[in-house]
Write an enzyme that holds these catalytic residues in place. Structure first.
Site, PDB file in Angstrom:
ATOM      1  N   LYS A   1      -2.864  -0.061  -3.154  1.00  0.00           N
ATOM      2  CA  LYS A   1      -2.021   0.795  -3.989  1.00  0.00           C
ATOM      3  C   LYS A   1      -2.560   0.806  -5.425  1.00  0.00           C
ATOM      4  CE  LYS A   1       2.353   0.050  -1.489  1.00  0.00           C
ATOM      5  NZ  LYS A   1       2.652   1.440  -1.128  1.00  0.00           N
TER       6      LYS A   1
ATOM      7  N   ARG B   1       6.101  -0.070   9.605  1.00  0.00           N
ATOM      8  CA  ARG B   1       6.338   0.337  11.002  1.00  0.00           C
ATOM      9  C   ARG B   1       5.593  -0.566  11.973  1.00  0.00           C
ATOM     10  NH1 ARG B   1       3.986   6.165   9.630  1.00  0.00           N
ATOM     11  NH2 ARG B   1       4.861   5.486   7.645  1.00  0.00           N
TER      12      ARG B   1
END
Ligand code: BES
Ligand code: ZN
Ligand code: MN
Length: 495
Positions: free
Chosen positions: A273, A348
Site C-alpha cells: 500500500k 477474503r
C-alpha cells in the site's frame, strides 16, 4: 530472530465505571442532565424555568446543550430532546452522549431519565451506552490520567428504579464489549500481534464463560488453512486462529457462527500500500475479529440462549522475501485452489478457511464481519456498513439488529452475474474481480466457501474508523459491529 522491540508493553486499559438508578442524584455527582423536549416550558423534576433558557437561544433541539453553573452543588445541563414523539433508544443514546460532551471536565454524571413509551430498561441501557462510549479514550501517552467516566446515575421515579438499574447494568455490559473492541482495534500492529490477541482471548474468554481454542501455525497446517497460512507467509509473526464457543445453559435456540477478519496490520503484502494517512489506520484491519471477541465476552452476562461460535482469523499482511507472490496459487481449507492476483485482497483469503470450518459443524447461520473493501467505504461512506448474503430471513435478522443498536447497514446485491470475474484460467478461483463493484465481488468470493448455508457478510471497511468525535463515537476505532452482533445473538432464531 528476535529484535529489541521499542514498543510500549501491551496492556488493556482498565476502566472502573459504576452505574446506578435511584429517585435522587447521589451526593457527589458533578452534573445532572435534564432532557428538554421542544415545546416544554418547565422541567418538572428540576423546577428549572425554561423561559430563560429560551431567551439564551436554547431551542431544545437534539445536539443543543446549555450548562447552568451555580456557586455550589452539581451543575445542571439542559439537553435538547427535540420532538417528544420521535424518541427512540437511538435518540436517547445520542442525547446522553451530548451530556457527556457538554461537561468534559466532570467524571460523575447523572441524568434524569425522561418518561417515554420505551421500556425503561431499554432506555436506561441506551443512555448508559451513549454517555460511556462518548467518554471513551485510549491513549498510550505520558500525560496523566484519562478524562473518562467514573459514575453514571439515572434519576427515575421510585417505581422505575429496579427496571432502570437492571437496564443500566445491561448497558454497562454492552459498553465493556464495545470498548474492548475499540481498544484492540486501536492498538498498533507492532504491539498487538496475532499471538497477543490469542493471549487476550485466552484470558478474557474463560472469565466470560467461553471455551477458547488457539490454533497455531502447525495446527493450521494440519487443518489445511491455506488462505490464512498463505497471507501469513510474508510475516515475521506467526498466525493464529482463535476459536471461541459460547454454550448457553439449557437447549440452544439456534446455532450461530461468527467469522472475523483479524488482519493485525494490512501492509498489502507484496502489493504494498502507499504511505498515506488511510494506511496508517490499517492496524484496525482486525476490527471484525475484535467486534466478535467483544460481543462474545458479553453473551453470558446478557443471558444469550443461542449457541455462538466465533472464528477470529489473525495474521498481519506483510511484504518480505517469503511473502506470497502475485500469481501464486494456494490451497484453501476444503481443497479449493485460489490464484492470488492481488495480495492486498487478503481479507477474503483468511476468512474463506473459517467459513469452510463453520460449514463442517452443525450450524443454522453464518455471519462474517470484515474491514474488507475500500469500495464499501466509497459506496456507503463511514456511517453505514454494507451487508450481502444468500438468505433473506438471516439478512432481515441482521438488519433488525443493526436498526435496534443504531449501527446502520445497507444491503448490496449479491449479484451472481459478476461471478465470472472471479474465474481463473488455472485455478478454481482468483482472489479479485474487476475494478468495479469490489464489495460485491469480494462477497461472491466468500460465498464460494459457505456451501449454501445461510450466510450474511458485513463489510465494515468504512465504519470501523471515525475521523472525528461525534455523538458516542470518538476519533479512531468505533467498535462498529460489536453491539450489532451482540444484539443479533441475543435475538437469534434459526433461519
Ligand atoms: N483492509 C483493506 C480494505 C480497506 C480499505 C479497509 C480502506 C479500510 C479502508 C483490504 O484488505 C483491501 O486492501 N482491499 C482492497 C481489495 C482490492 C485489492 C481487490 C481494496 O479495497 O482496495
Ligand atoms: Zn485488509
Ligand atoms: Mn488489503
Amino acid at each position: 530472530m528476535t529484535h529489541a522491540a521499542p514498543y510500549p508493553p501491551f496492556v488493556l486499559p482498565q476502566r472502573a465505571l459504576r452505574v446506578g438508578a435511584a429517585a435522587a442524584a447521589p451526593e457527589d455527582v458533578g452534573a445532572i442532565g435534564h432532557i428538554v423536549f421542544a415545546g416544554q416550558t418547565l422541567d418538572p423534576l428540576s423546577g428549572l424555568s425554561l423561559d430563560r433558557a429560551a431567551a439564551l437561544g436554547f431551542k431544545a433541539q437534539p445536539g443543543e446543550t446549555l450548562v447552568l453553573t451555580s456557586a455550589e452543588g452539581p451543575v445542571n445541563v439542559l439537553i435538547g430532546g427535540g420532538d417528544p414523539g420521535a424518541v427512540t433508544t437511538a435518540v436517547l443514546r445520542d442525547l446522553a452522549s451530548y451530556l457527556a460532551r457538554a461537561v468534559p471536565g466532570l467524571d460523575r454524571l447523572a441524568l434524569v431519565l425522561p418518561r417515554t413509551e420505551l421500556p425503561i430498561g431499554d432506555a436506561a441501557a441506551a443512555v448508559v451506552e451513549g454517555a460511556a462510549l462518548a467518554r471513551y479514550v485510549y491513549r498510550i501517552g505520558t500525560d496523566g490520567p484519562e478524562a473518562t467516566l467514573a459514575s453514571f446515575d439515572l434519576i427515575v421515579s421510585d417505581e422505575a428504579v429496579s427496571d432502570a438499574a437492571t437496564g443500566a447494568t445491561r448497558g454497562l455490559e454492552v459498553v465493556k464489549a464495545a470498548k474492548l473492541a475499540r481498544d484492540l482495534a486501536g492498538t498498533p500492529g507492532g504491539i498487538l500481534t496475532a499471538m497477543k490477541l490469542a493471549g487476550v482471548a485466552s484470558e478474557l474468554g474463560p472469565q466470560a464463560g467461553l471455551e477458547v481454542e488457539i490454533f497455531d501455525e502447525p495446527a493450521l497446517v494440519e487443518l489445511g488453512c491455506g488462505g490464512l497460512l498463505g497471507i501469513n507467509l510474508g510475516s515475521a509473526e506467526p498466525p493464529a486462529m482463535i476459536k471461541l464457543v459460547y454454550r448457553p445453559d439449557g437447549e440452544p435456540t439456534g446455532r450461530l457462527t461468527l467469522v472475523g477478519k483479524g488482519i493485525m496490520y494490512d501492509a498489502g503484502g507484496l502489493a504494498l500500500k502507499p504511505g498515506d494517512e488511510i494506511h496508517a489506520t490499517m492496524k484496525n484491519d482486525m476490527s471484525g475479529a475484535a467486534a466478535i471477541l467483544g460481543a462474545m465476552t458479553a453473551l453470558r452476562a446478557l443471558g444469550c440462549r443461542a449457541q455462538v461460535t466465533g472464528y477470529l482469523m489473525c495474521t498481519d499482511n506483510m511484504p518480505s522475501g517469503s511473502a506470497l507472490r502475485l500469481g501464486d496459487i494456494v490451497v484453501m481449507r476444503g481443497g479449493k485452489t485460489v490464484e492470488v492476483i492481488n495480495t492486498d485482497a487478503e481479507g477474503r483469503m483468511v476468512m474463506a478457511d473459517a467459513l469452510v470450518l463453520a460449514t463442517e459443524e452443525p450450524v443454522d447461520a453464518i455471519v462474517d464481519i470484515a474491514t474488507l473493501t475500500g469500495a464499501a467505504m466509497r459506496t456507503l461512506g463511514t456511517e453505514i456498513a454494507a451487508v450481502l448474503g444468500n438468505n433473506d430471513a438471516l439478512l432481515d435478522q441482521v438488519k433488525a439488529a443493526a436498526e435496534r443498536v443504531d449501527e446502520p447497514v445497507w444491503e448490496l446485491p449479491l449479484a451472481r452475474r459478476y461471478r465470472p470475474e472471479l474465474n481463473s484460467p488455472i485455478a478454481d478461483l482468483r482472489n479479485m474481480g474487476g475494478v468495479n463493484a469490489g464489495s460485491i465481488t469480494a462477497a461472491l468470493f466468500l460465498e464460494e466457501f459457505v456451501a449454501g448455508k445461510p450466510w450474511v457478510h458485513i463489510d465494515i471497511a468504512g465504519t470501523a474508523q471515525s475521523g472525528a468525535a461525534r455523538k458516542w463515537l470518538n476519533h479512531g476505532p468505533t467498535g462498529f459491529g460489536t453491539r450489532l452482533l451482540l444484539d443479533l445473538a441475543l435475538n437469534f432464531s434459526a433461519a
